[in-house]
Design a protein around this motif. Structure first.
Motif, PDB file in Angstrom:
ATOM      1  N   ILE A   1       7.777   5.710  21.349  1.00 54.91           N
ATOM      2  CA  ILE A   1       8.946   5.836  22.225  1.00 54.91           C
ATOM      3  C   ILE A   1       8.578   5.397  23.644  1.00 54.91           C
ATOM      4  O   ILE A   1       7.547   5.806  24.184  1.00 54.91           O
TER       5      ILE A   1
ATOM      6  N   ASN B   1      14.614   1.952  18.619  1.00 55.53           N
ATOM      7  CA  ASN B   1      14.583   3.407  18.531  1.00 55.53           C
ATOM      8  C   ASN B   1      14.417   3.791  17.066  1.00 55.53           C
ATOM      9  O   ASN B   1      15.376   3.904  16.322  1.00 55.53           O
ATOM     10  N   HIS B   2      13.162   3.933  16.666  1.00 60.34           N
ATOM     11  CA  HIS B   2      12.873   4.224  15.264  1.00 60.34           C
ATOM     12  C   HIS B   2      11.512   4.906  15.173  1.00 60.34           C
ATOM     13  O   HIS B   2      10.599   4.588  15.938  1.00 60.34           O
TER      14      HIS B   2
ATOM     15  N   GLN C   1      12.085  -0.613  24.755  1.00 62.65           N
ATOM     16  CA  GLN C   1      13.215   0.264  25.042  1.00 62.65           C
ATOM     17  C   GLN C   1      14.347   0.076  24.043  1.00 62.65           C
ATOM     18  O   GLN C   1      15.099   1.011  23.740  1.00 62.65           O
TER      19      GLN C   1
END
Length: 264
Positions: A89, A83-84, A80
């Motif tokens: 995701i 974010n990349h 979580q």
């Protein structure tokens, strides 16, 4: 000993969920993607989002241990937190009765395990280190954010739309860049140190380099240094990645050497 026996029993008795089964009236099983030490991953169809996703459930021999449940929770928190586009995701978590699970993005590319062993792809030294340089950028991003993956292997590195993606954070952990760990060659794969990922990168590169090797069953067994026709620069890099020689200490040092190799 008890943990090993429990894991063996789980492998023998634990069966993947059947294709077509619907979980929580939402996730329909398309196929089982594989079993790891902590979880079983499924390709499922999310009836609410109307899209394929991955569902990962905690294995039975880990559910009976507090440490196993905690590690599964930590894996989700870590996923979580990143974010990349390099990584899948994270979506959400749930329970199938007493079985915890979570869902994440389905990466539609192919792993290097599939490319090498199913499709027969072969990689030259230059191609191998070009891929290694791209993978190094992913590792650098993780290390800059205090994360060690600890499971960089050909089944966990994928190509999707000509870009690398890194999956499976089941063994990942955080680390403090300010704390220097003593090198433990006997347990290097599980060290909470960048050296663990560098070691894994060395083995990843060897798998790609071996894709062009023609094995002779009648010839005596040799080391990778004897079997592979590598340049001197490549051989020295692999030795440092595997901590045979004094190991690399940073992604920048590895990047510098790969760039030099590719420029020759």
């Amino acid at each position: 000993m008890l943990k090993s026996a429990t894991a063996i029993a789980a492998n023998l008795l634990e069966r993947p969920l059947k294709i077509g089964k619907v979980i929580e009236e939402r996730y329909e099983i398309i196929t089982c993607l594989g079993r790891g030490s902590y979880g079983i991953s499924y390709h499922v169809f999310d009836r609410i989002k109307q899209t394929p996703v991955v569902l990962k459930s905690l294995r039975v021999h880990k559910r009976i241990l507090k440490s196993g449940k905690k590690a599964f929770e930590e894996e989700q928190k870590l996923l979580q937190s990143i974010n990349h586009p390099y990584f899948p995701i994270y979506y959400e978590k749930g329970n199938m009765g007493r079985i915890p699970f979570y869902t994440m993005e389905y990466v539609s590319g192919k792993t290097f395990e599939q490319l090498i062993f199913q499709e027969g792809r072969k990689y030259s030294e230059k191609e191998t280190f070009q891929i290694g340089l791209e993978l190094l950028q992913i590792m650098k991003w993780l290390h800059q954010h205090g994360i060690i993956h600890r499971d960089i292997r050909i089944p966990n590195v994928m190509i999707e739309n000509e870009k690398l993606r890194l999956i499976d954070f089941g063994l990942a952990c955080t680390y403090n860049d300010g704390v220097t760990q003593q090198l433990d060659r006997d347990h290097i794969k599980r060290m909470a140190s960048p050296i663990s990922d560098f070691y894994a990168l060395g083995h990843f590169l060897l798998f790609l380099l071996y894709s062009t090797y023609e094995d002779n069953e009648n010839s005596p067994k040799k080391s990778w240094e004897e079997e592979l026709a590598l340049s001197g620069h490549a051989r020295l890099m692999i030795r440092k990645l595997l901590a045979i020689d004094e190991p690399y200490r940073s992604c920048s040092d590895i990047e510098h050497d790969i760039v030099n190799l590719l420029s020759q």
